[in-house]
Design a protein around this motif. Structure first.
Motif, short mmCIF file in Angstrom:
data_model
loop_
_atom_site.label_atom_id
_atom_site.label_comp_id
_atom_site.label_asym_id
_atom_site.label_seq_id
_atom_site.Cartn_x
_atom_site.Cartn_y
_atom_site.Cartn_z
N UNK A 187 0.83 -1.20 0.00
CA UNK A 187 0.00 0.00 0.00
C UNK A 187 0.86 1.25 0.00
N UNK A 188 0.27 2.35 -0.42
CA UNK A 188 0.96 3.64 -0.36
C UNK A 188 0.78 4.26 1.03
N UNK A 266 -6.97 0.32 7.43
CA UNK A 266 -6.62 1.43 8.33
C UNK A 266 -6.23 0.90 9.71
N UNK A 267 -6.96 -0.11 10.16
CA UNK A 267 -6.69 -0.72 11.47
C UNK A 267 -5.32 -1.38 11.49
N UNK A 293 0.88 -6.21 3.27
CA UNK A 293 0.48 -5.06 2.46
C UNK A 293 0.60 -3.75 3.24
N UNK A 294 0.23 -3.82 4.52
CA UNK A 294 0.21 -2.63 5.37
C UNK A 294 1.58 -2.35 6.00
N UNK A 295 2.57 -3.18 5.69
CA UNK A 295 3.89 -2.99 6.28
C UNK A 295 3.91 -3.29 7.76
#
Length: 408
Positions: A187-188, A266-267, A293-295
């Motif tokens: 994700x960015x 977001x969580x 994906x969210x790192x």
């Protein structure tokens, strides 16, 4: 809608991509078919719930169908699809014979999601507090699931481990299996280590392994971890929490049951570490892929990480005992360098194993090739043809009896 690229998906449920990995997987399949000029229809006997994806906005034709009703035969004859995707083996049991009877030349694809017989066998072993062995696989549900795989022309698999298991233990020909994982990319705008806090778990509570995982977190893992990190929170998110899940909410211990997340990404991207001490299950764990994906580094079990990272390192730790799990959580939570290294490993896993571009072209080319050579392909699967013959002879008449009974 009748045309040369008409495709029907018979869903077990209506897909909820924000609630489950299975929902995300189904939307990914639909998007691929639509992007390659297939006209897609999606049908299900299930109720279309509040959080189900709006398929019509994607350009998909939808219809609620009935069990044990010849109306499905009329529907599919009129649709005349070149390909039918069954979402899980239970759906193929119910509708596969009707497809064979009404559209015998349609390519039949089974979307397995995971091996139910493997997940069930592991669940039984956890409940009986014993080690899993290959002998546990040979259950009644395995007989049903393997029969369904054999009746279909090809089965989509998300786990290479499960593909090998099917070939080794159940002697399934490799030509009947096709590896197509869930897709994922970085994700960015990912928050930094300093901008994050707390531990998180996220998972649909209609899925039994998720309930067991949270119960294990609550009873075993978190008390140990909370005593060493008293200010950190354990945030548990998931759709459809039951009363027994809600009863685990203990704010005084910083263990919070948060219910369904409006925005799961977001969580997860604002958490420091994902904890997933999964004790039984199968397939690819969407929650762990989402963490990459969210790192967000993660700590999971051997079963949790199974078939997800090949020979690459894990983006965190794989631990199977409570003490080792807790020690790994402490290290990952407190060590910025270790955390950032783990994050980069997660990005590498996605780039090498889960990018859509690695798989889409071959998959889209494979479907017409199978359709073109369907007779030859089916002749190499005599056991499947035999099972199809007997299913038609038994299930067909049972279904017709139920249909007549329902008319009274």
């Amino acid at each position: 809608m009748k045309n040369s690229k008409s495709l029907l998906i018979v869903g077990f449920v209506w897909p909820e991509p924000k609630s489950s990995a299975a929902g995300s997987r189904m939307i990914q399949l639909i998007d691929m078919f639509l992007a390659n000029d297939y006209q897609v229809a999606f049908v299900s006997t299930a109720q279309n719930l509040e959080f189900s994806e709006d398929l019509t906005s994607l350009g998909v034709t939808i219809k609620v169908i009935e069990l044990n009703s010849s109306s499905f035969n009329d529907f599919i004859k009129d649709l005349s699809p070149i390909c039918v995707v069954f979402d899980r083996f239970m759906v193929e049991e119910q509708f596969g014979w009707r497809v064979t009877e009404s559209c015998p030349k349609a390519l039949k694809i089974l979307n397995t999601e995971d091996l139910h017989c493997l997940r069930q066998a592991r669940q039984i072993c956890v409940k009986e507090n014993r080690e899993f062995t290959s002998a546990d696989l040979f259950s009644d549900i395995a007989k049903r699931e393997i029969a369904s795989i054999l009746r279909c022309d090809v089965s989509l698999m998300v786990s290479e481990f499960e593909m090998a298991l099917l070939q080794t233990h159940f002697k399934i020909a490799k030509e009947l299996l096709y590896y197509l994982p869930i897709f994922a990319e970085k994700l960015d705008a990912i928050p930094t280590y300093e901008e994050r806090s707390d531990f998180v778990f996220i998972g649909n509570f209609l899925h039994e392994p998720n309930w067991d995982c949270v119960k294990h977190l609550s009873e075993t893992i978190w008390p140990l971890l909370h005593s060493k990190l008293p200010n950190a929170k354990m945030l548990v998110y998931g759709a459809y929490p039951s009363q027994k899940v809600l009863e685990l909410h203990r704010p005084k211990s910083n263990f919070f049951i948060q219910g369904r997340a409006d925005d799961a990404v977001e969580v997860v991207k604002n958490a420091k570490v994902v904890l997933a001490p999964i004790r039984f299950g199968a397939g690819i764990k969407g929650k762990l892929l989402e963490a990459m994906q969210c790192g967000t580094p993660s700590i999971t079990s051997s079963i949790g990480a199974e078939s997800m990272h090949a020979n690459l390192d894990w983006n965190g730790f794989i631990k199977d005992t409570p003490d080792a799990f807790v020690e790994a959580a402490l290290q990952l939570y407190n060590d910025k360098n270790l955390w950032e290294t783990s994050q980069k490993i997660g990005f590498a896993i996605m780039n090498k194993r889960y990018k859509k571009s690695l798989f889409e072209s071959d998959f889209i080319k494979t479907i017409p090739l199978l359709i073109e050579n369907l007779d030859t392909h089916r002749k190499t699967n005599f056991i499947g043809a035999m099972l199809q013959h007997h299913l038609l002879s038994s299930t067909k008449y049972m279904s017709k009896w139920i249909e007549e009974k329902n008319k009274k």
